[in-house]
Design an enzyme around this catalytic site. Structure first.
Site, PDB file in Angstrom:
ATOM      1  N   GLU A  89       0.573  -1.198  -0.031  1.00  0.00           N
ATOM      2  CA  GLU A  89      -0.013  -0.080   0.008  1.00  0.00           C
ATOM      3  C   GLU A  89       0.713   1.300   0.030  1.00  0.00           C
ATOM      4  OE1 GLU A  89      -0.719  -2.485   1.892  1.00  0.00           O
ATOM      5  OE2 GLU A  89      -2.777  -3.255   0.951  1.00  0.00           O
ATOM      6  N   HIS A 111     -11.472  -4.619   9.116  1.00  0.00           N
ATOM      7  CA  HIS A 111     -11.963  -4.490   7.932  1.00  0.00           C
ATOM      8  C   HIS A 111     -13.393  -3.471   7.912  1.00  0.00           C
ATOM      9  CE1 HIS A 111      -9.437  -7.644   6.854  1.00  0.00           C
ATOM     10  NE2 HIS A 111      -9.592  -7.763   5.451  1.00  0.00           N
TER      11      HIS A 111
END
Ligand SMILES: Cc1ncc(C[n+]2csc(CCOP(=O)(O)OP(=O)(O)O)c2C)c(N)n1
Ligand SMILES: [Mg+2]
Lengths: 329, 437
Positions: A60, A129
């Site tokens: 990322e 999440h």
């Protein structure tokens, strides 16, 4: 106008912007062959090829940083981060690079780049999440932050984001991808402007500001308030948090004299905390009650279904908080 | 000269044999055994003109850094100041191997990089002074220089933070179908950041024209390389990522240049990113706030005997390409260029307070919203309004804040103390407050 899902509207925006400008490209984890974890990039690899639609390794920070570097050299990257929680691994590049480069180099370069990511609970994905982090990105000068709720806004704001010269954090919501709405069709769909709130429902009694998906919760609560309590709420969806259409919100509060802010993120240092401060600074004399807030619970998101739902805001919470602003003080 | 070379070569042989786990404990090694410099290959001297260019550039960096250090102790420069004295060959060798259209991206130890790329020393010094005419208009400081015209894509204060950006620059070069390449400088300390693996992998995967130049000055702040890296031959650290590496003598400007030329050619033509390790040494502390308790004076002296400027100077004199008089002349020129830079920086005004919000956003068309909300004043205001319609209260508060800079009010700020007359400030208290990194 055509009716389509939020995810399809995003897909259209990406498609149109890829067509409009050779310098626009998309990169992210599993956005190509796999067509996106939420299928937003469906069909784009096939239509635009590997140069424009790039699958990346799971890195990322480097994906975002590579986007910043490419933007500094004249490209217009759109980076997809699979889920907002994963963007935390890229915070260095988002804050220390994307948001700072223009400023720290005295305006010699800009970072015209979009970082898209979905947020939100409701799918039992537990603590890593499911969070809502718009408050984190709102915090950072140098970034623009969009939180579209409807399919039309998703499309119009994404197009505007791609064309903007600033780095944009574009926050989608997992619970909205499947929601349908009317969207202007290709051709007459001009990009929207950042910094223009939408008044979703007009009313004179209380202003409810809903962030991201909570704009829908706010709208639902407004119907209950009208039906069961004879309270006409004005529902505002700011659509972008930076720039923020504070004027529309303050105007509304001056009319209704009450404000409640609804968000899915955490209460401390949240969007609502910030907005409540701004409202009291700008419209204190017009307030008949303290500004109310409805937020997610002050915990990591639990997995178990009843716990997860208990941790999230629902219309009942909004109704209750609005009613509390009508208590005799 | 030849003797010294042979000796070094011998040391290098020993080092090769004792690499990695079998290395003797640090305290068993003499200073010259601690990562002896790889003598590299022997390179013919270039013609006089090029030798002159090399000397001039290295001298400019040396004199600039020395003077910056002085200005720091006179409190004309704030924050951290990282000098690259000792590393001139690595900087100049690398930049001489680059084309004008290639991108250079660096760390916070980057004054020399900007100068070597041709950025005006005046504007570099002005940035260190925090003045309006600085390359970054006083928004960046010593660690954040930038020059878009020279494709010097910046200094970065986050260790390893420039690596992903380098990949992005390489991606852009590739995407735009140019044959530009990128040189990304990083330290021996930065190599242990997670970014390193991510960036090398992505560059190799996408076949991007990036050369990662590790300026191995053997320390990350006070941590010696062998206390931070299990594998100290940093040129091998790209192996698992598909990025081949080479080591060069970072004290030999010609060796660095040659290695970088090779690496850039491979990166450019074969679309194969490269890693080059230049083994060098910084002669000064990590920053001005470094008491250097982690290394011995003898070790520093040993490396100073390999001073890249003296060794190159000795060689050009020995081979009668450039005379001592010539070198003295170059040195005088370097000193006066730096003097002019100091004078320019001294006379450049501090930024107007309105510039606080400049260059934060690019505003397109009429501004619809509150990009920046400043909530610090009684009247909350749009940050960008400080310039256009700020209230008296806002202005007063901005002035009050700026007064803590101890450079007087707006009027006085324009005429500053002459740095030559400025008192020597002990760097002690300042550094304690700001830490030392
Ligand atoms: C992410 C991050 N961690 C720590 C620091 C503090 N710091 C600044 S320089 C430095 C040492 C870096 O060493 P190296 O990469 O070898 O570069 P050098 O200073 O030797 O040129 C450290 C730890 C920082 N600036 N950024
Ligand atoms: Mg180092």
């Amino acid at each position: 106008m055509a009716e389509m899902r939020y995810r399809e509207a995003l897909n259209q925006a990406l498609r149109e912007e890829l067509e409009a400008d050779e310098n626009v490209f998309i990169m992210g984890e599993d956005i190509g062959v796999f067509q996106g974890a939420f299928k937003v990039t469906d069909g784009l690899l096939e239509d635009f090829g590997e140069k424009r639609v790039r699958d990346t390794p799971i890195s990322e920070n480097t994906i975002v940083g590579a986007g910043v570097g490419a933007a500094m050299a004249g490209l217009r990257p759109i980076v997809e981060i699979m889920t907002i929680n994963f963007s935390l691994l890229a915070l260095d590049q988002i804050i220390n690079a994307a948001a700072s480069v223009r400023y720290m180099f005295g305006g010699q370069v800009g970072v015209p780049m979009v970082i898209r990511m979905p947020q939100g609970g409701g799918h039992q994905l537990g603590p890593t999440h499911s969070h809502c982090f718009e408050a984190i990105y709102l915090h950072i000068p140098g970034l623009l932050v969009a939180v579209p709720t409807t399919a039309a806004d998703a499309k119009g704001l994404l197009k505007a984001a791609v064309r903007d010269e600033n780095p944009v954090i574009f926050i989608e919501h997992e619970g909205l991808y499947g929601k349908k709405g009317d969207v202007p069709e290709n051709g007459d769909a001009s990009p929207m402007r950042f910094g223009e709130a939408a008044i979703r429902r007009e009313g004179d009694d209380v202003t409810i500001v809903g962030i991201s998906r909570q704009a829908l919760t706010a709208a639902e609560a407004a119907e209950t308030l009208a039906d069961e309590h004879e309270i006409e709420a004005e529902v505002i969806d700011p659509r972008t948090l930076r720039p923020l259409d504070l004027d529309t919100i303050v105007e509304s509060v001056k009319k209704t004299n009450r404000a409640v802010i609804v968000e899915e993120g955490w209460p401390h240092g949240g969007v609502g905390a910030n907005l409540a401060a701004l409202i009291q600074e700008q419209a204190f004399d017009h307030l008949d009650a303290p500004v109310g807030r409805v937020t997610g619970a002050d915990t990591p998101m639990p997995y178990s279904k009843p716990l997860e739902q208990a941790a999230m805001p629902h219309p009942e919470h909004v109704v209750k908080t609005v009613l509390s602003t009508f208590r005799d003080l | 000269m030849a003797e010294a070379k042979a000796e070094e070569q011998q040391q290098q042989g020993e080092a090769d044999g004792s690499d990695g786990a079998s290395a003797p404990a640090e305290e068993d090694r003499s200073p010259e055994e601690r990562l002896p410099v790889d003598p590299g290959e022997h390179h013919e001297l270039p013609d006089r003109e090029h030798c002159e260019e090399i000397l001039r550039k290295m001298l400019l960096i040396r004199r600039f850094e020395e003077r910056a250090g002085e200005m720091y102790t006179k409190a004309q420069i704030g924050g951290f100041l990282h000098l690259a004295i000792g590393e001139e060959a690595a900087i100049v060798g690398a930049t001489l191997a680059m084309r004008e259209s290639d991108y250079l991206i660096s760390t916070y130890r980057e004054h020399g990089q900007a100068l070597a790329r041709g950025t005006d020393p005046k504007r570099v010094m002005a940035e260190l002074f925090g003045r309006q005419d600085g390359v970054s208009k006083g928004h960046g400081g010593s660690m954040h220089l930038f020059d878009i015209e020279k494709r010097f894509m910046g200094g970065y204060g986050i260790v390893g933070g420039n690596l992903p950006l380098a990949v992005g620059l390489g991606l852009a070069a590739d995407y735009q179908e140019t044959d530009d390449a990128v040189v990304c400088m990083l330290g021996d300390g930065a190599i242990n950041q997670g970014n390193f693996g991510e960036s090398l992998n992505l560059a190799a995967l996408w076949r991007l024209p990036v050369v990662f130049l590790v300026i191995n000055n053997q320390f990350g702040m006070g941590t010696a390389i062998e206390r931070a890296s299990a594998i100290t031959d940093l040129s091998k650290r790209g192996d698992g990522f598909g990025v081949p590496g080479a080591r060069c003598n970072g004290m030999d400007v010609l060796d660095v240049k040659d290695e970088l030329e090779n690496a850039l050619r491979k990166a450019r033509e074969d679309r194969q990113p490269q890693i080059v390790e230049a083994v060098t040494y910084r002669f000064r502390g990590h920053s001005m706030a470094d008491p250097e308790e982690y290394r011995s004076k003898e070790e520093v002296e040993e490396w100073q005997r390999r001073d890249p400027i003296t060794t190159f100077g000795d060689r050009v004199k020995h081979e009668e390409v450039v005379s001592q008089d010539d070198i003295d002349g170059f040195d005088e020129d370097a000193k006066s260029t730096v003097e002019e830079a100091v004078e320019f920086a001294t006379n450049s005004p501090f930024p107007e307070l309105d510039a606080l919000y400049d260059d934060l956003y690019s505003y397109s068309g009429e501004e619809p919203g509150w990009y920046v909300v400043d909530e610090r004043a009684p009247e909350t205001h749009k940050g960008e309004e400080l310039k256009t319609s700020s209230s008296d209260a806002m202005r007063e508060l901005a002035e009050a804040g700026a007064a803590y800079a101890k450079v007087g009010d707006a009027e006085e700020r324009r005429k500053r103390p002459d740095p030559e007359e400025g008192e020597e400030q002990s760097s002690g208290p300042r550094d304690e407050e700001g830490g030392a990194h």
